[in-house]
Design a protein around this motif. Sequence first.
Motif: not given
Length: 671
Positions: A288-295
């Motif tokens: 995983i390279a990034s996390l969504p803002s919806e977290i």
Amino acid sequence: MGSQLSQLISESADNDNELFVDITKISSRELTSLVDSLSKQIPNLSCLDVRRCKLKSVPINIAKLSKIQILRLEDNSIYSLPTSEFAPLLTLQELNLSKNQFTKFPIDSIRYMENLTVLKITHNTISNITPIQKTWLTSLRQLYLDSNEFSLFPIQICVLSRLTHLSLSNNKLVSLPDQISTLACLEEINLKKNVIKFVNPSICRLNNLHTLDLSENELVSLPDDMHLLSRLKHLSLQHNQFSQIPQLIFSLTALVSLKLNDNSISSLPPKIGQLTTLRELSLQENEIASLPSEIKNLRSLRKLMLEFNCLETLPTELALLNKLIVLMLHNNLLKGLPAGLKEMKTLLRLSLGNNNLSEDEIMGQKNTGTSHSRISDPTGVPASSSRRNSRHMRLGKRSTLPRNLCINPVKDLGTSGLGKMEEEKERLPGLNAKLLPTRVPTAPSLGKSSLPSLEKPSSKASDKSKKNKPEIPPFEKFKTPFTLFLDNQDLSRKRKETIKKLPPEGKWNLMIQYKEGSLELLKTLSLTQSPSKAKMKEPVPQDFVVMIRERPNKRDLSQLRQFLVVPTPFVSSFIDCGGINALATLLSSIDCKSTSRRDTNLIIEALQILEVLLEVSPKSVLICCEIVEIVGRHLVNLHFEVRKLILEFFGTVCQEHYVGHGFAQVGDGSH
């Protein structure tokens, strides 16, 4: 034999008519005569535990124990059961035949046991089951067939329509049959560690299923009807072959725990925000390279495991997870941190080791003040056993140690916990009023701490930080804790092999990412342990954890508490091999309204052990996400001692430890 028998009978009287026999007390040849004597002198014997006695057969007079409810014959050499002698045990409710030499399922010997609810026959070599009629084993609720030789799912068990728990882990299953849908009462099914490549859609008809473990298989997808499992709360899919998170998972809106670690997942979709009830999300060892803002929508999240990924940045919305207590980020590619991270007041563990963070960025997570894990008193000496056993000293007086934990007790405990405290105080005269908190203070600031890493310090690190580098003990001093740590981490086999090859410094620094508190406890106890005690044979902590999970009893729990009260490395080892989680599972498995003497004694012993552990290593207790909630549920119990211990537990948490901000050390995290 006479004096030995008298001792065993005396122990049984002290343990609620439960008798525990092992190879240190009786040989297999003496067991037949023991049963004769027991049937006369303890006619109400309810539990007989005979393990490690090298038994090859069950005594032919076993039926004389006419009131027996629990019979445990595990870890022997039994290969069959006598049909005529075993059949009369109509009062039997739990039978454990694990770790023996069964090659056939003993249906003929147990089929008429109309009260049998739990059957454990794990770690044998059973490969098939003969047909079972619907009129047999009509009360059976839990069936454990782990670690056998099943290559095909035993469809014969599908007639056991009242089963609620089924475990077939560590077999050789390749698929599931259509008939599995007939087990309509199933609430929990464990299919871990098989070779399943395809999940039969029939499993989606199990409307009561709340726990599904399909970890360590060869799955690449899930059935299209997964959304029908509307009550599913715990889904374990780690150590499979998923290249992306199956979209069907995001329709399981009741999920509390989702484990997808050690797959090949490269992204976390925005739909993850739909799982608003999620408390634990495990995504370590992916790509995983990034996390969504919806977290940010995961407002119930307590644990977020993201170590060993490819994260370069974190969304600012991560700081909105105001119930998060564990955030694991070590071994990524992080170049910066969101400004709001240091304002997360509930964090108990934050690991950042082995990233691309500069010294300034690391220092940005630190504030003035101190941070303690209550491992020892201000003198540096572990709390003495007398101090731990003296409630009026620990609970009646305010501690001189800094209070560095902060929680909103009413919000976190709800109606099952501190919200009932004032009412309970009125009902329990004589209870120390100081046990009940009247206010929650403002959280102090983050404290300083070291940031361990698997790699050598970067060139940007100052000379001062190098001089202040913590001393690492020789590997021989922490070899056993390291082995325990590695065995209990949910990491891939390849990762574990890589970790084993690390130099001692790398091993120690990695352990600190997960268990800094218990390692400091181990270091302190090793320094203060007297030479005479150091030479004494230590009890095995794993044995006690297995006991709590598989055969909890008053005698062994009481013995465990005595070991934990004495400051030895055993305390740290017990914590590291999952002892606290085992206690939480035990408490959650007991009916909160149970009036049975046995259940009450188990609750009391478990609460007393948690009190000791809370004194020694509070973070290790509080890091267990649901421990406070689980303890709070038992406030409905009518037993005075149970309620008193629960209120003392809450009082200790809220008066001596403010759960949160000041406890969140960078790189810290005691299990």
